[in-house]
Write a protein that holds these residues in place. Structure first.
Motif, PDB file in Angstrom:
ATOM      1  N   SER A  26       0.869  -1.298  -0.071  1.00 59.74           N
ATOM      2  CA  SER A  26       0.169   0.135   0.062  1.00 59.74           C
ATOM      3  C   SER A  26       0.890   1.402   0.145  1.00 59.74           C
ATOM      4  O   SER A  26       0.488   2.433  -0.357  1.00 59.74           O
ATOM      5  CB  SER A  26      -0.848  -0.047   1.160  1.00 59.74           C
ATOM      6  OG  SER A  26      -0.109   0.141   2.465  1.00 59.74           O
ATOM      7  N   VAL A  30       1.708   3.369   8.877  1.00 58.18           N
ATOM      8  CA  VAL A  30       0.657   3.679  10.041  1.00 58.18           C
ATOM      9  C   VAL A  30       1.533   3.571  11.278  1.00 58.18           C
ATOM     10  O   VAL A  30       2.176   2.171  11.328  1.00 58.18           O
ATOM     11  CB  VAL A  30      -0.409   2.968   9.908  1.00 58.18           C
ATOM     12  CG1 VAL A  30      -1.498   3.594  11.219  1.00 58.18           C
ATOM     13  CG2 VAL A  30      -1.141   3.074   8.919  1.00 58.18           C
ATOM     14  N   ASN A  46       1.783  -1.106  10.894  1.00 61.25           N
ATOM     15  CA  ASN A  46       1.004  -1.961  10.172  1.00 61.25           C
ATOM     16  C   ASN A  46       2.321  -2.794   9.547  1.00 61.25           C
ATOM     17  O   ASN A  46       3.402  -2.469   9.058  1.00 61.25           O
ATOM     18  CB  ASN A  46       0.566  -1.355   9.150  1.00 61.25           C
ATOM     19  CG  ASN A  46       1.174  -0.195   8.253  1.00 61.25           C
ATOM     20  OD1 ASN A  46       1.774   0.476   8.934  1.00 61.25           O
ATOM     21  ND2 ASN A  46       0.385  -0.200   7.085  1.00 61.25           N
ATOM     22  N   GLU A  48       2.356  -5.765   6.569  1.00 52.10           N
ATOM     23  CA  GLU A  48       1.572  -6.111   5.541  1.00 52.10           C
ATOM     24  C   GLU A  48       2.246  -7.313   4.838  1.00 52.10           C
ATOM     25  O   GLU A  48       3.105  -7.771   5.370  1.00 52.10           O
ATOM     26  CB  GLU A  48       1.442  -5.082   4.235  1.00 52.10           C
ATOM     27  CG  GLU A  48       1.067  -3.670   4.558  1.00 52.10           C
ATOM     28  CD  GLU A  48       0.871  -2.859   3.309  1.00 52.10           C
ATOM     29  OE1 GLU A  48       1.355  -2.838   2.292  1.00 52.10           O
ATOM     30  OE2 GLU A  48       0.017  -1.919   3.702  1.00 52.10           O
ATOM     31  N   THR A  55      -2.544  -8.607   6.345  1.00 49.47           N
ATOM     32  CA  THR A  55      -1.967  -7.494   6.920  1.00 49.47           C
ATOM     33  C   THR A  55      -2.653  -7.405   8.265  1.00 49.47           C
ATOM     34  O   THR A  55      -3.950  -7.440   8.534  1.00 49.47           O
ATOM     35  CB  THR A  55      -2.634  -6.230   5.974  1.00 49.47           C
ATOM     36  OG1 THR A  55      -1.863  -6.544   4.849  1.00 49.47           O
ATOM     37  CG2 THR A  55      -2.254  -5.084   6.354  1.00 49.47           C
ATOM     38  N   GLU A  59      -2.499  -0.216  14.881  1.00 49.29           N
ATOM     39  CA  GLU A  59      -3.119  -0.142  16.184  1.00 49.29           C
ATOM     40  C   GLU A  59      -3.379  -1.715  16.956  1.00 49.29           C
ATOM     41  O   GLU A  59      -3.123  -1.666  18.173  1.00 49.29           O
ATOM     42  CB  GLU A  59      -4.766   0.296  16.223  1.00 49.29           C
ATOM     43  CG  GLU A  59      -4.857   1.789  15.495  1.00 49.29           C
ATOM     44  CD  GLU A  59      -4.913   1.910  13.867  1.00 49.29           C
ATOM     45  OE1 GLU A  59      -4.129   0.929  13.360  1.00 49.29           O
ATOM     46  OE2 GLU A  59      -5.378   2.649  13.478  1.00 49.29           O
ATOM     47  N   GLY A  89      -8.291   7.739  10.298  1.00 45.10           N
ATOM     48  CA  GLY A  89      -8.759   7.086  11.875  1.00 45.10           C
ATOM     49  C   GLY A  89      -8.755   5.667  11.715  1.00 45.10           C
ATOM     50  O   GLY A  89      -8.560   5.048  10.450  1.00 45.10           O
TER      51      GLY A  89
HETATM   52  N1  THU Z   1      -3.940   0.539   8.244  1.00 44.53           N
HETATM   53  C1  THU Z   1      -3.496   0.764   9.553  1.00 44.53           C
HETATM   54  O1  THU Z   1      -2.394   0.088   9.971  1.00 44.53           O
HETATM   55  N2  THU Z   1      -4.577   1.082  10.699  1.00 44.53           N
HETATM   56  C2  THU Z   1      -5.690   1.634  10.259  1.00 44.53           C
HETATM   57  O2  THU Z   1      -6.242   2.016  11.011  1.00 44.53           O
HETATM   58  C3  THU Z   1      -6.157   1.990   8.737  1.00 44.53           C
HETATM   59  C4  THU Z   1      -5.070   0.949   7.944  1.00 44.53           C
HETATM   60  C5  THU Z   1      -3.017   0.032   7.558  1.00 44.53           C
HETATM   61  C6  THU Z   1      -3.324  -1.313   6.702  1.00 44.53           C
HETATM   62  C7  THU Z   1      -2.682  -1.342   5.455  1.00 44.53           C
HETATM   63  O3  THU Z   1      -1.266  -1.806   5.844  1.00 44.53           O
HETATM   64  C8  THU Z   1      -2.419   0.056   5.079  1.00 44.53           C
HETATM   65  O4  THU Z   1      -2.792   0.915   6.343  1.00 44.53           O
HETATM   66  C9  THU Z   1      -3.372   0.600   4.003  1.00 44.53           C
HETATM   67  O5  THU Z   1      -4.866   0.204   4.371  1.00 44.53           O
END
Ligand code: THU
Length: 136
Positions: A26, A30, A46, A48, A55, A59, A89
């Protein structure tokens, strides 16, 4: 209740850890920082996978790390998404997981790389939670 300086500092931790995200697919990093009751900060990013559905969000990774380290009570959460200008968010799944461990009034801040930030609560992100408001 934490003050603005504490939330600024927690958000700073989220910004720093976001740079360690594993998000080659992506390209959206995050970082999440959880403030525990005793002042300990637990972070997550995050992670993936080429099998996209595997993934895991920043949080939830922060929550899982905290639980494994023996922390279960959190007084604030900050989330940084440096690859978006505007705040992004927590996703729906993360909102439910956050509500498992955090009270409705627990403050949450999220922001991207721009000046706008959202200062909200777990209860606003996940309202009418049977574990909290609806419990007698
Ligand atoms: N992602 C997060 O880590 N937290 C969120 O609340 C929204 C999405 C990540 C998942 C993925 O790796 C990337 O952001 C794009 O969706």
């Amino acid at each position: 209740m934490i003050n603005k300086e504490q939330m600024d500092s927690l958000f700073n931790e989220a910004q720093k850890i976001a740079l360690k995200a594993y998000s080659p697919y992506s390209k959206f990093r995050v970082g999440a920082a959880l403030l525990c009751e005793d002042g300990t900060v637990i972070t997550g990013v995050n992670v993936e996978n080429r099998s996209f559905g595997l993934t895991t969000c920043a949080e939830r990774n922060a929550v899982c790390t905290a639980i494994a380290k023996g922390f279960q009570r959190f007084i604030a959460l900050a989330v940084s998404t440096p690859d978006s200008v505007e705040p992004v968010g927590p996703c729906g799944a993360c909102r439910q997981v956050l509500s498992e461990f955090m009270q409705g009034e627990t403050p949450v801040r999220f922001a991207g790389s721009g000046v706008n930030q959202v200062n909200t609560t777990v209860g606003e992100l996940y309202p009418l939670d049977s574990l909290h408001e609806l419990k007698s």
